[in-house]
Design a protein around this motif. Structure first.
Motif, PDB file in Angstrom:
ATOM      1  N   ASN A   1      -2.728   3.603   6.455  1.00 22.93           N
ATOM      2  CA  ASN A   1      -1.612   3.843   5.746  1.00 22.93           C
ATOM      3  C   ASN A   1      -1.067   2.671   4.775  1.00 22.93           C
ATOM      4  O   ASN A   1      -0.237   3.176   3.670  1.00 22.93           O
ATOM      5  CB  ASN A   1      -0.258   3.839   6.692  1.00 22.93           C
TER       6      ASN A   1
ATOM      7  N   ARG B   1      -1.312   2.793   0.858  1.00 24.58           N
ATOM      8  CA  ARG B   1      -0.390   3.706   0.078  1.00 24.58           C
ATOM      9  C   ARG B   1       1.027   2.921  -0.176  1.00 24.58           C
ATOM     10  O   ARG B   1       1.498   3.202  -1.235  1.00 24.58           O
ATOM     11  CB  ARG B   1      -0.145   5.005   1.042  1.00 24.58           C
ATOM     12  N   ALA B   2       1.411   1.952   0.743  1.00 22.22           N
ATOM     13  CA  ALA B   2       2.445   1.398   0.389  1.00 22.22           C
ATOM     14  C   ALA B   2       2.266   0.288  -0.904  1.00 22.22           C
ATOM     15  O   ALA B   2       3.055   0.264  -1.676  1.00 22.22           O
ATOM     16  CB  ALA B   2       2.779   0.344   1.599  1.00 22.22           C
ATOM     17  N   LYS B   3       1.147  -0.402  -0.735  1.00 22.66           N
ATOM     18  CA  LYS B   3       0.698  -1.005  -2.442  1.00 22.66           C
ATOM     19  C   LYS B   3       0.548  -0.254  -3.336  1.00 22.66           C
ATOM     20  O   LYS B   3       1.155  -0.653  -4.451  1.00 22.66           O
ATOM     21  CB  LYS B   3      -0.668  -1.570  -2.061  1.00 22.66           C
TER      22      LYS B   3
ATOM     23  N   SER C   1       2.178   2.680  -3.858  1.00 16.36           N
ATOM     24  CA  SER C   1       3.460   3.127  -4.364  1.00 16.36           C
ATOM     25  C   SER C   1       4.207   1.914  -4.844  1.00 16.36           C
ATOM     26  O   SER C   1       4.990   2.475  -5.889  1.00 16.36           O
ATOM     27  CB  SER C   1       4.233   3.414  -2.964  1.00 16.36           C
ATOM     28  N   ALA C   2       4.080   0.826  -4.560  1.00 12.95           N
ATOM     29  CA  ALA C   2       4.693  -0.560  -5.136  1.00 12.95           C
ATOM     30  C   ALA C   2       4.334  -0.668  -6.565  1.00 12.95           C
ATOM     31  O   ALA C   2       4.994  -1.001  -7.555  1.00 12.95           O
ATOM     32  CB  ALA C   2       4.556  -1.688  -4.454  1.00 12.95           C
TER      33      ALA C   2
ATOM     34  N   ASP D   1       3.043   1.700  -8.534  1.00 15.67           N
ATOM     35  CA  ASP D   1       3.481   2.957  -9.236  1.00 15.67           C
ATOM     36  C   ASP D   1       4.857   2.743  -9.789  1.00 15.67           C
ATOM     37  O   ASP D   1       5.379   3.080 -10.765  1.00 15.67           O
ATOM     38  CB  ASP D   1       3.296   4.224  -8.596  1.00 15.67           C
ATOM     39  N   ASP D   2       5.734   2.123  -8.738  1.00 15.91           N
ATOM     40  CA  ASP D   2       7.048   1.824  -9.041  1.00 15.91           C
ATOM     41  C   ASP D   2       7.337   0.857 -10.246  1.00 15.91           C
ATOM     42  O   ASP D   2       7.981   1.036 -11.073  1.00 15.91           O
ATOM     43  CB  ASP D   2       7.853   1.436  -7.937  1.00 15.91           C
TER      44      ASP D   2
ATOM     45  N   GLY E   1       6.315   2.647 -13.576  1.00 15.36           N
ATOM     46  CA  GLY E   1       6.742   3.982 -13.520  1.00 15.36           C
ATOM     47  C   GLY E   1       7.069   4.202 -14.929  1.00 15.36           C
ATOM     48  O   GLY E   1       7.024   5.169 -15.324  1.00 15.36           O
TER      49      GLY E   1
END
Length: 156
Positions: free
Chosen positions: A137, A140-142, A144-145, A147-148, A151
């Motif tokens: 999992n 995915r956190a990396k 997501s960060a 992507d943020d 963004g």
């Protein structure tokens, strides 16, 4: 430590204790902790390229180059350029590096045995399953960060 202790902190503390115990046993055989990682890979995949060794160890190529160079000086490995591709360097275990397996693997297993005293086989299996899920999992956190952080770039 209460029941509200964060999983990340518990994993970090367990890792520190485990790695400290392992480092002490490795030092007794003149092996550094970083070398252990590379030796474990080579015991499974002897003769791989330095690039492959880096990828499997999850470290940069300069780190691998330095580690392999020091392990070569200690007589644990040899490096060989391939005739068909002179740029490609493969890393092979020397007899001394291969023989370390019989000393180091039992030492690592002993640490596991000590760490798991009083924990049922069922709970060990559950813990392993859950840690594998966490490790699956976390990328995915990396992502997501990242992507943020980027963004705004996508909206242009």
């Amino acid at each position: 430590m209460g029941s509200d202790e964060r999983i990340a902190h518990l994993v970090k503390d367990a890792y520190r204790g485990w790695s400290s115990a392992l480092q002490a046993r490795l030092r007794a055989h003149d092996v550094m902790y970083g070398q252990w990682t590379f030796l474990r890979i080579l015991w499974q995949s002897d003769g791989i390229t330095q690039r492959q060794l880096s990828a499997q160890a999850g470290v940069g190529e300069p780190t691998t180059f330095s580690a392999v160079q020091s392990m070569e000086k200690l007589g644990y490995v040899t490096r060989q350029k391939m005739r068909d591709n002179r740029k490609q360097v493969r890393v092979f275990l020397a007899p001394k590096g291969a023989s370390l397996r019989a000393l180091l693997v039992p030492a690592a297993e002993e640490i596991s045995d000590i760490a798991l005293v009083g924990i049922s086989a069922k709970n060990v299996a559950i813990t392993r399953e859950k840690l594998l899920a966490i490790n699956e999992n976390l990328p995915r956190a990396k992502a997501s960060a990242q992507d943020d952080a980027h963004g705004d770039d996508r909206t242009l």
